[in-house]
Design an enzyme around this catalytic site. Structure first.
Site, mmCIF file in Angstrom:
data_model
loop_
_atom_site.group_PDB
_atom_site.id
_atom_site.type_symbol
_atom_site.label_atom_id
_atom_site.label_comp_id
_atom_site.label_asym_id
_atom_site.label_seq_id
_atom_site.Cartn_x
_atom_site.Cartn_y
_atom_site.Cartn_z
ATOM 1 C CB CYS A 103 -7.159 0.634 2.832
ATOM 2 S SG CYS A 103 -8.947 0.743 2.528
ATOM 3 C CG HIS A 202 -6.123 5.310 2.759
ATOM 4 N ND1 HIS A 202 -5.452 4.874 1.637
ATOM 5 C CD2 HIS A 202 -7.294 4.619 2.789
ATOM 6 C CE1 HIS A 202 -6.184 3.974 1.001
ATOM 7 N NE2 HIS A 202 -7.306 3.796 1.678
ATOM 8 C CD GLU A 204 -2.263 6.317 2.025
ATOM 9 O OE1 GLU A 204 -2.958 5.809 1.126
ATOM 10 O OE2 GLU A 204 -2.180 5.840 3.182
#
Length: 231
Positions: A103, A202, A204
């Site tokens: 990002c 993202h 994660e």
């Protein structure tokens, strides 16, 4: 599973305060991929051991002063973090370290390579929502013959969205590897380097998806090679 020092060390950057949960999830992604993470922030910029890969994590907008523009939006900048992570990126580029920008990390990577950003994306969205979400509700179109296509194993994927800025003019050496339905750049990479990838989403928050975990796996594998050749 690899233990302790056998695992390549990956530096995970972030701000002096806040943003802990996403970084913990990045560390988990690295751990699942066979690496080990170490935190780097403006308050603790020097890790205890040499690292062989870098993740520039998400967060506040990149200050447009870094690409010679005036602010067009209500400022949400962190100059201290901008300066710190700029140094980390420049060092990684100089040493040819594997790097994953997430990002804001992808945006700052693009800026450090001479590119610039759209300071707001709301006015550019016609087919996609501007709503932020950690859930994979947006469509990614992946370009042929790219590292990203090889990793995801598909020409499309579902991604999340937590950003209000985006890549405009590309930095030197970068190529676009993915866009969304509004043709907004969602991923960039440099095919001339061992592993240099920036993604606007993202991963994660999407570790439950195997294809998203592959981004961390590729980073860790490249870091192993970097460690072995003493980058």
């Amino acid at each position: 599973m690899l233990k302790g020092k056998q695992r390549p060390l990956i530096a995970v950057t972030g701000p002096r305060r806040r943003g802990l949960m996403p970084r913990l999830l990045v560390h988990l992604g690295i751990l699942l991929a066979g690496g080990r993470g170490t935190q780097m922030t403006p308050a603790s910029p020097k890790p205890a051991a040499p690292y062989h890969g870098v993740v520039i994590s998400g967060g506040h907008d990149v200050d447009p002063v870094l690409y010679a523009q005036k602010s067009e939006v209500t400022p949400r900048y962190d100059p201290e973090r901008d300066a710190f992570e700029s140094e980390v990126i420049d060092d990684a580029l100089k040493r040819n370290l594997p790097l994953l920008g997430i990002c804001r990390g992808a945006q700052l990577l693009n800026v450090r390579l001479g590119g610039d950003l759209y300071q707001e994306l709301r006015s550019r969205r016609l087919q996609t929502s501007n709503r932020w979400t950690i859930f994979p509700l947006k469509t990614l179109h992946v370009h042929d013959n790219t590292c990203l296509c090889d990793l995801l194993g598909s020409h499309s994927a579902r991604i999340n969205s937590l950003h209000n800025q985006g890549i405009n003019r590309l930095g030197q050496g970068l190529q676009i590897s993915g866009r969304d339905l509004d043709d907004i750049v969602q991923a960039v990479e440099d095919p001339a380097r061992p592993f240099l990838v920036g993604v606007q989403w993202h991963p994660e928050f999407l570790l439950y998806m195997r294809r998203q975990r592959r981004l961390f796996k590729a980073l860790v594998e490249a870091a192993k090679e970097c460690r072995d050749r003493d980058c």
